[in-house]
Design a protein around this motif. Structure first.
Motif, PDB file in Angstrom:
ATOM      1  N   GLY A 146       0.790  -1.112  -0.199  1.00  0.00           N
ATOM      2  CA  GLY A 146      -0.021   0.032   0.078  1.00  0.00           C
ATOM      3  C   GLY A 146       0.898   1.389   0.071  1.00  0.00           C
ATOM      4  O   GLY A 146       1.800   0.981   0.118  1.00  0.00           O
ATOM      5  N   CYS A 147       0.302   2.403  -0.009  1.00  0.00           N
ATOM      6  CA  CYS A 147       0.961   3.644  -0.140  1.00  0.00           C
ATOM      7  C   CYS A 147       0.070   4.618   0.642  1.00  0.00           C
ATOM      8  O   CYS A 147      -1.167   4.856   0.407  1.00  0.00           O
ATOM      9  N   ASN A 148       0.710   5.638   1.101  1.00  0.00           N
ATOM     10  CA  ASN A 148      -0.269   6.945   1.962  1.00  0.00           C
ATOM     11  C   ASN A 148       0.038   8.116   1.143  1.00  0.00           C
ATOM     12  O   ASN A 148      -0.136   9.206   1.468  1.00  0.00           O
ATOM     13  N   ASN A 149       0.696   7.971  -0.009  1.00  0.00           N
ATOM     14  CA  ASN A 149       1.161   9.372  -0.618  1.00  0.00           C
ATOM     15  C   ASN A 149       0.198  10.031  -1.584  1.00  0.00           C
ATOM     16  O   ASN A 149       0.318  11.245  -1.707  1.00  0.00           O
ATOM     17  N   PHE A 150      -0.732   9.430  -2.146  1.00  0.00           N
ATOM     18  CA  PHE A 150      -1.719   9.959  -3.013  1.00  0.00           C
ATOM     19  C   PHE A 150      -1.041  11.018  -4.222  1.00  0.00           C
ATOM     20  O   PHE A 150      -1.713  11.899  -4.430  1.00  0.00           O
ATOM     21  N   CYS A 151      -0.129  10.491  -4.656  1.00  0.00           N
ATOM     22  CA  CYS A 151       0.173  11.197  -6.048  1.00  0.00           C
ATOM     23  C   CYS A 151      -1.031  11.145  -7.269  1.00  0.00           C
ATOM     24  O   CYS A 151      -1.707  10.166  -7.129  1.00  0.00           O
ATOM     25  N   SER A 152      -1.158  12.284  -7.655  1.00  0.00           N
ATOM     26  CA  SER A 152      -2.473  12.344  -8.440  1.00  0.00           C
ATOM     27  C   SER A 152      -2.857  11.522  -9.448  1.00  0.00           C
ATOM     28  O   SER A 152      -3.806  11.341  -9.722  1.00  0.00           O
ATOM     29  N   TYR A 153      -1.852  10.835 -10.172  1.00  0.00           N
ATOM     30  CA  TYR A 153      -2.208   9.900 -11.217  1.00  0.00           C
ATOM     31  C   TYR A 153      -2.331   8.466 -10.671  1.00  0.00           C
ATOM     32  O   TYR A 153      -2.461   7.656 -11.720  1.00  0.00           O
ATOM     33  N   CYS A 154      -1.897   8.085  -9.496  1.00  0.00           N
ATOM     34  CA  CYS A 154      -1.821   6.855  -9.127  1.00  0.00           C
ATOM     35  C   CYS A 154      -2.889   6.163  -8.348  1.00  0.00           C
ATOM     36  O   CYS A 154      -3.681   6.611  -7.592  1.00  0.00           O
ATOM     37  N   ILE A 155      -3.156   4.737  -8.637  1.00  0.00           N
ATOM     38  CA  ILE A 155      -4.219   4.160  -8.349  1.00  0.00           C
ATOM     39  C   ILE A 155      -3.862   3.341  -6.969  1.00  0.00           C
ATOM     40  O   ILE A 155      -4.845   2.711  -6.176  1.00  0.00           O
ATOM     41  N   VAL A 156      -2.551   3.153  -6.524  1.00  0.00           N
ATOM     42  CA  VAL A 156      -2.212   2.357  -5.715  1.00  0.00           C
ATOM     43  C   VAL A 156      -2.741   2.533  -4.324  1.00  0.00           C
ATOM     44  O   VAL A 156      -3.457   1.779  -3.613  1.00  0.00           O
ATOM     45  N   PRO A 157      -3.161   3.772  -3.849  1.00  0.00           N
ATOM     46  CA  PRO A 157      -3.805   4.122  -2.374  1.00  0.00           C
ATOM     47  C   PRO A 157      -4.935   3.509  -2.444  1.00  0.00           C
ATOM     48  O   PRO A 157      -5.649   3.141  -1.489  1.00  0.00           O
ATOM     49  N   TYR A 158      -5.911   3.675  -3.662  1.00  0.00           N
ATOM     50  CA  TYR A 158      -7.167   3.073  -3.832  1.00  0.00           C
ATOM     51  C   TYR A 158      -7.419   1.623  -3.936  1.00  0.00           C
ATOM     52  O   TYR A 158      -8.143   0.718  -3.478  1.00  0.00           O
ATOM     53  N   GLY A 190       8.395  -2.922  -2.247  1.00  0.00           N
ATOM     54  CA  GLY A 190       6.861  -2.111  -1.689  1.00  0.00           C
ATOM     55  C   GLY A 190       6.604  -1.125  -2.700  1.00  0.00           C
ATOM     56  O   GLY A 190       7.599  -0.752  -3.598  1.00  0.00           O
ATOM     57  N   GLN A 191       5.544  -0.689  -2.575  1.00  0.00           N
ATOM     58  CA  GLN A 191       4.973   0.401  -3.687  1.00  0.00           C
ATOM     59  C   GLN A 191       5.927   1.803  -3.128  1.00  0.00           C
ATOM     60  O   GLN A 191       6.436   2.378  -4.143  1.00  0.00           O
ATOM     61  N   ASN A 192       6.336   1.821  -1.902  1.00  0.00           N
ATOM     62  CA  ASN A 192       7.116   2.644  -1.375  1.00  0.00           C
ATOM     63  C   ASN A 192       8.035   2.505  -0.259  1.00  0.00           C
ATOM     64  O   ASN A 192       7.403   2.450   0.830  1.00  0.00           O
ATOM     65  N   ASN A 227      11.584   3.567  -4.557  1.00  0.00           N
ATOM     66  CA  ASN A 227      12.035   4.720  -3.802  1.00  0.00           C
ATOM     67  C   ASN A 227      11.342   5.703  -4.140  1.00  0.00           C
ATOM     68  O   ASN A 227      11.188   6.070  -5.458  1.00  0.00           O
ATOM     69  N   GLN A 228      10.692   6.439  -3.282  1.00  0.00           N
ATOM     70  CA  GLN A 228       9.929   8.045  -3.461  1.00  0.00           C
ATOM     71  C   GLN A 228      10.882   8.809  -2.760  1.00  0.00           C
ATOM     72  O   GLN A 228      11.540   8.897  -1.651  1.00  0.00           O
ATOM     73  N   PRO A 229      11.487   9.796  -3.933  1.00  0.00           N
ATOM     74  CA  PRO A 229      12.676  10.605  -3.364  1.00  0.00           C
ATOM     75  C   PRO A 229      12.217  11.481  -2.300  1.00  0.00           C
ATOM     76  O   PRO A 229      13.069  11.835  -1.422  1.00  0.00           O
ATOM     77  N   ASN A 266       1.641  15.902  -7.397  1.00  0.00           N
ATOM     78  CA  ASN A 266       1.669  15.773  -5.885  1.00  0.00           C
ATOM     79  C   ASN A 266       2.671  14.946  -5.527  1.00  0.00           C
ATOM     80  O   ASN A 266       2.605  13.884  -4.628  1.00  0.00           O
ATOM     81  N   ARG A 267       3.987  15.229  -6.069  1.00  0.00           N
ATOM     82  CA  ARG A 267       5.110  14.250  -5.670  1.00  0.00           C
ATOM     83  C   ARG A 267       5.911  14.738  -4.337  1.00  0.00           C
ATOM     84  O   ARG A 267       6.691  13.897  -4.017  1.00  0.00           O
ATOM     85  N   GLY A 268       5.605  15.936  -4.343  1.00  0.00           N
ATOM     86  CA  GLY A 268       6.446  16.513  -2.830  1.00  0.00           C
ATOM     87  C   GLY A 268       7.699  16.852  -2.911  1.00  0.00           C
ATOM     88  O   GLY A 268       8.497  17.093  -1.942  1.00  0.00           O
TER      89      GLY A 268
END
Ligand code: SF4
Length: 303
Positions: A146-158, A190-192, A227-229, A266-268
């Motif tokens: 899973g992932c808590n980041n919610f990048c705007s294009y990404c389906i993973v958190p859902y 991991g997704q992240n 990895n998420q930068p 929304n990459r941060g």
């Protein structure tokens, strides 16, 4: 991740007394592990489900189960659209599969009998079973789901939900088991991966996990991805430089070289943050091999 999960499903079925068939012909049970990261992947699923519909018309007792991200949608609608599918179960929810098999074993087969430790764990990617014998020299090992980041294009958190890490001791035990069966390299998944551990007691991180795996005799290489930068820690870079079994390779998704688009995504982080991070990693790990992902044609992006 899907390859690793398919290996776990195979391990669960083998532990329950089933044997892997050579192909669709003659199979009593087919489990389709799906990915919807691109439309082409989704088209492949619907194509395969069409093929299975034809086979089931000829052999009504064929059992079909579908899992993976394709199932993270309205189940009623899925059952209506694919009435020949007997079970849709959540990605990584092996308990749903094992419960169903216990009450609906395939034709001529008894309900599977799992040793107590082989039933599903209580975290989505944590099935503490020995995989089937088919481990390779290099094996994927999921460490966080899973992932808590919610990048705007990404389906993973859902589709995969929020981050759930596996306990370090359980991962270590799995890696030791894999090494005893021939694995020499593990790729921690991991997704992240940079978020690993924050939800565990004592909040260990990926560096702690690498330190625990490094001394395992017979294990030669350790990789980790993705990895998420914005989440990659300095401690991880330092640990990577210090541990000889950790490969000098980082998969560090950039996604765009433009700050406006990165903000939209929304990459941060900014392009400058990314460059600085790469400089830091290269300074610590001079022979670094760096791979990345870039999305082109993001909405609003000009040529
Ligand atoms: S960090 Fe990766 S998995 Fe998480 S939302 Fe962003 S792109 Fe998706």
């Amino acid at each position: 991740m899907n390859k690793a999960e398919s290996r776990r499903i195979a391990g669960l079925l083998t532990a329950g007394g089933y044997e892997e068939g050579a192909g669709l012909d003659g199979a009593d049970l087919v489990i389709l592990n799906t990915c919807v990261v691109r439309q082409s992947a989704e088209d492949k699923i619907t194509g395969t489900l069409g093929l299975l519909k034809g086979i089931k018309r000829e052999r009504q007792d064929l059992r079909i189960a579908v899992t993976g991200c394709f199932t993270a949608r309205d189940r009623k609608a899925l059952h209506k659209r694919f009435p020949h599918v007997d079970l849709f179960f959540d990605a990584g929810a092996y308990d749903q599969l094992s419960e169903w098999l216990s009450t609906h074993p395939p034709r001529g087969a008894a309900a599977p009998k799992w040793p107590p430790h082989a039933s599903a764990g209580d975290t989505p990617c944590a099935l503490p079973i020995e995989a089937d014998g088919s481990t390779g020299v290099s094996t994927y090992v999921p460490i966080i789901q899973g992932c808590n980041n919610f990048c705007s294009y990404c389906i993973v958190p859902y589709t995969r939900g929020r981050e759930v890490s596996r306990p370090i001791g359980e991962i270590e035990e799995e890696v030791r088991g894999l090494v005893s069966r021939g694995t020499r390299e593990v790729a921690l998944l991991g997704q992240n991966v940079d978020s690993f551990g924050h939800d565990l007691p004592g909040q260990p991180d990926l560096a702690d996990l690498l330190i625990r795996l490094q001394p395992i005799p017979g294990l030669l290489r350790i990789r980790f991805l993705t990895n998420q930068p914005k989440d990659m820690s300095r401690r991880l870079i330092k640990t990577m430089a210090e541990l000889d079994k950790v490969c000098e390779h980082i998969d560090l998704a950039l996604q765009s070289g433009n700050n406006d688009i990165l903000r939209e995504m929304n990459r941060g982080y900014t392009v400058e943050d990314y460059s600085r991070l790469v400089d830091e990693i290269r300074a610590a790990v001079p022979r670094l091999s760096l791979s990345t992902d870039i999305i082109v044609g993001f909405p609003g992006e000009t040529e």
